[in-house]
Structures are given as structure tokens and as C-alpha cells.
Motif scaffolding. Structure first.
Motif, short mmCIF file in Angstrom:
data_model
loop_
_atom_site.label_atom_id
_atom_site.label_comp_id
_atom_site.label_asym_id
_atom_site.label_seq_id
_atom_site.Cartn_x
_atom_site.Cartn_y
_atom_site.Cartn_z
N VAL A 9 0.85 -1.19 0.00
CA VAL A 9 0.00 0.00 0.00
C VAL A 9 0.88 1.24 0.00
O VAL A 9 2.09 1.16 0.23
CB VAL A 9 -0.94 0.04 1.24
CG1 VAL A 9 -1.94 -1.12 1.20
CG2 VAL A 9 -0.16 0.04 2.54
N THR A 10 0.26 2.39 -0.22
CA THR A 10 0.98 3.65 -0.10
C THR A 10 1.12 4.00 1.37
O THR A 10 0.37 3.50 2.22
CB THR A 10 0.25 4.79 -0.82
OG1 THR A 10 -0.99 5.04 -0.14
CG2 THR A 10 -0.01 4.44 -2.28
N ALA A 45 0.19 6.57 2.77
CA ALA A 45 -1.04 7.24 3.21
C ALA A 45 -2.04 6.26 3.82
O ALA A 45 -2.97 6.68 4.51
CB ALA A 45 -1.68 7.99 2.05
N GLU A 46 -1.86 4.97 3.58
CA GLU A 46 -2.82 3.97 4.06
C GLU A 46 -2.41 3.32 5.37
O GLU A 46 -3.11 2.43 5.86
CB GLU A 46 -3.01 2.89 2.98
CG GLU A 46 -3.66 3.45 1.72
CD GLU A 46 -3.78 2.43 0.63
OE1 GLU A 46 -4.60 1.50 0.79
OE2 GLU A 46 -3.03 2.54 -0.37
N VAL A 47 -1.29 3.75 5.95
CA VAL A 47 -0.86 3.23 7.24
C VAL A 47 -0.90 4.35 8.27
O VAL A 47 -1.38 5.45 7.99
CB VAL A 47 0.53 2.56 7.16
CG1 VAL A 47 0.49 1.36 6.20
CG2 VAL A 47 1.61 3.54 6.76
N ALA A 48 -0.41 4.09 9.45
CA ALA A 48 -0.49 5.04 10.57
C ALA A 48 -0.06 6.44 10.16
O ALA A 48 0.93 6.61 9.46
CB ALA A 48 0.36 4.55 11.73
N ARG A 49 -0.80 7.41 10.63
CA ARG A 49 -0.48 8.81 10.34
C ARG A 49 0.14 9.51 11.55
O ARG A 49 0.60 10.62 11.45
CB ARG A 49 -1.74 9.57 9.90
CG ARG A 49 -2.43 8.99 8.69
CD ARG A 49 -1.58 8.78 7.45
NE ARG A 49 -0.76 9.92 7.08
CZ ARG A 49 0.41 9.83 6.46
NH1 ARG A 49 0.91 8.66 6.14
NH2 ARG A 49 1.10 10.91 6.17
N GLU A 50 0.12 8.85 12.68
CA GLU A 50 0.59 9.45 13.91
C GLU A 50 2.05 9.91 13.78
O GLU A 50 2.92 9.11 13.42
CB GLU A 50 0.46 8.41 15.03
CG GLU A 50 0.65 8.93 16.40
CD GLU A 50 0.32 7.88 17.45
OE1 GLU A 50 0.97 7.92 18.49
OE2 GLU A 50 -0.57 7.02 17.22
N THR A 61 8.91 -0.59 1.69
CA THR A 61 7.58 -0.88 1.18
C THR A 61 6.63 -1.01 2.36
O THR A 61 6.92 -1.72 3.32
CB THR A 61 7.59 -2.22 0.38
OG1 THR A 61 8.47 -2.06 -0.74
CG2 THR A 61 6.20 -2.59 -0.09
N ALA A 62 5.51 -0.31 2.27
CA ALA A 62 4.46 -0.44 3.29
C ALA A 62 3.53 -1.57 2.86
O ALA A 62 3.13 -1.66 1.70
CB ALA A 62 3.68 0.87 3.41
#
Length: 181
Positions: A137-138, A140-145, A172-173
């Protein structure tokens, strides 16, 4: 040594004795691979062990073999599977896969509705993640904290991450979404 049984299990408080060895191996392994890795402290490893958020692999004789831990982000919406490391003398024996399976199951049992992610530059980890149902995934699709991304400051590739406004880097996420699996 290869015939000695390896036990992969949830870490217990007595396993804190391995903290220094774990962080040294994480760093030296990253240097040997020429890859970036966020440095961990012995204190952070001990905190994960004490909180019941770690998996350890040991020999029957109590020698450290491997380790991984989990952390929650964005108010429990995400769980990261992180810090997977196996001591050099025990590599290529399937230990990493066993640890990965255990840390994934620990994530699922402790946080059943959370999305699980892993950020890696290693092909072996990508293959293990794919086997478990993770997909690339990009960022942007994982933790934003911000606390998550701040941990990348010790990585050799942090300037790349910053120059890309934390949108991508050399890692790579990968994400496992329990709603889709």
C-alpha cells in the motif's frame, strides 16, 4: 547447534536480559544489508516485553535466537509488526517465519479490528507478509501518527522520507485489513 530445538513464544519478563543483544543485532544486520532501519533502544525493547507485545525465540538452553514486537498507532486503528530479527547463526532455518506467524497472531488476538502493517525493505519479510494476507500500500494507508514517523529519524534513509513529505521512501508499506480477510 542446528539440532537444538528452538522455542518461539510470547516474551516473558525474564527475556529482558536479551534486550542489548537484540538491539545490537538489529543495527549490525541493517548495516550489513546496507538498508535503513529505525534504531531501537534497549529500553524500548524492554517496554515491549513487559507490556506483552513481543515474541521471542530461544534455544532449549536459553540462548537468544530471534525477536519481534508490536505497537499500536492512531488510537488503536493500526498495529505495526516491527523489529523482526534472527541471530545470524540461526538464520535460514525457518525461525523468522515462525516469529512472523506468532507476532501476526499476537496482533490479531490483542487488536482484532485493527489494521496490521509492516514497513520493510527486505524481500523475505515481504514474502512472509504476502503469505499472511498483507498487500503493498501507499504510506497514506498506514499510521499517520507523527510519533510513528519520528521513529524513522535514526534510519539512514530519513532524508529520502522527508524529501518526499512522508509519502514514500525506500521501504515498502504492507497492510493486512481484517475487514477484507
Amino acid at each position: 547447534m542446528e539440532d537444538e530445538r528452538i522455542i518461539v513464544r510470547p516474551a516473558i519478563p525474564a527475556d529482558v536480559v536479551f534486550a542489548d543483544e537484540i538491539i545490537r543485532e538489529m543495527e549490525s544486520s541493517a548495516i550489513a544489508r546496507g538498508s535503513g532501519i529505525s534504531k531501537r533502544s534497549a529500553t524500548s525493547v524492554i517496554e515491549k516485553i513487559d507490556a506483552g507485545k513481543a515474541i521471542v525465540a530461544v534455544t532449549e538452553n536459553g540462548e537468544w535466537v530471534g525477536f519481534s514486537y508490536i505497537e499500536t498507532w492512531d488510537d488503536g486503528k493500526f498495529v505495526s509488526n516491527s523489529g523482526l530479527i534472527v541471530s545470524p547463526q540461526h538464520r535460514n532455518q525457518g525461525v523468522a517465519s515462525e516469529i512472523k506467524d506468532c507476532i501476526f497472531n499476537l496482533s490479531r488476538s490483542k487488536y482484532p479490528t485493527a489494521k496490521i502493517f509492516s514497513i520493510t525493505s527486505g524481500l523475505a519479510i515481504m514474502k512472509m507478509n504476502t503469505r499472511l494476507g498483507f498487500e503493498p500500500v501507499t504510506y497514506a494507508e498506514v499510521a499517520r501518527e507523527p510519533r510513528f514517523w519520528d521513529a524513522c529519524k535514526s534510519c539512514v534513509n530519513y532524508d529520502v522520507l522527508q524529501s518526499k513529505n512522508r509519502c514514500n521512501c525506500l521501504c515498502t508499506a504492507m497492510l493486512f485489513d481484517p475487514q477484507l480477510n
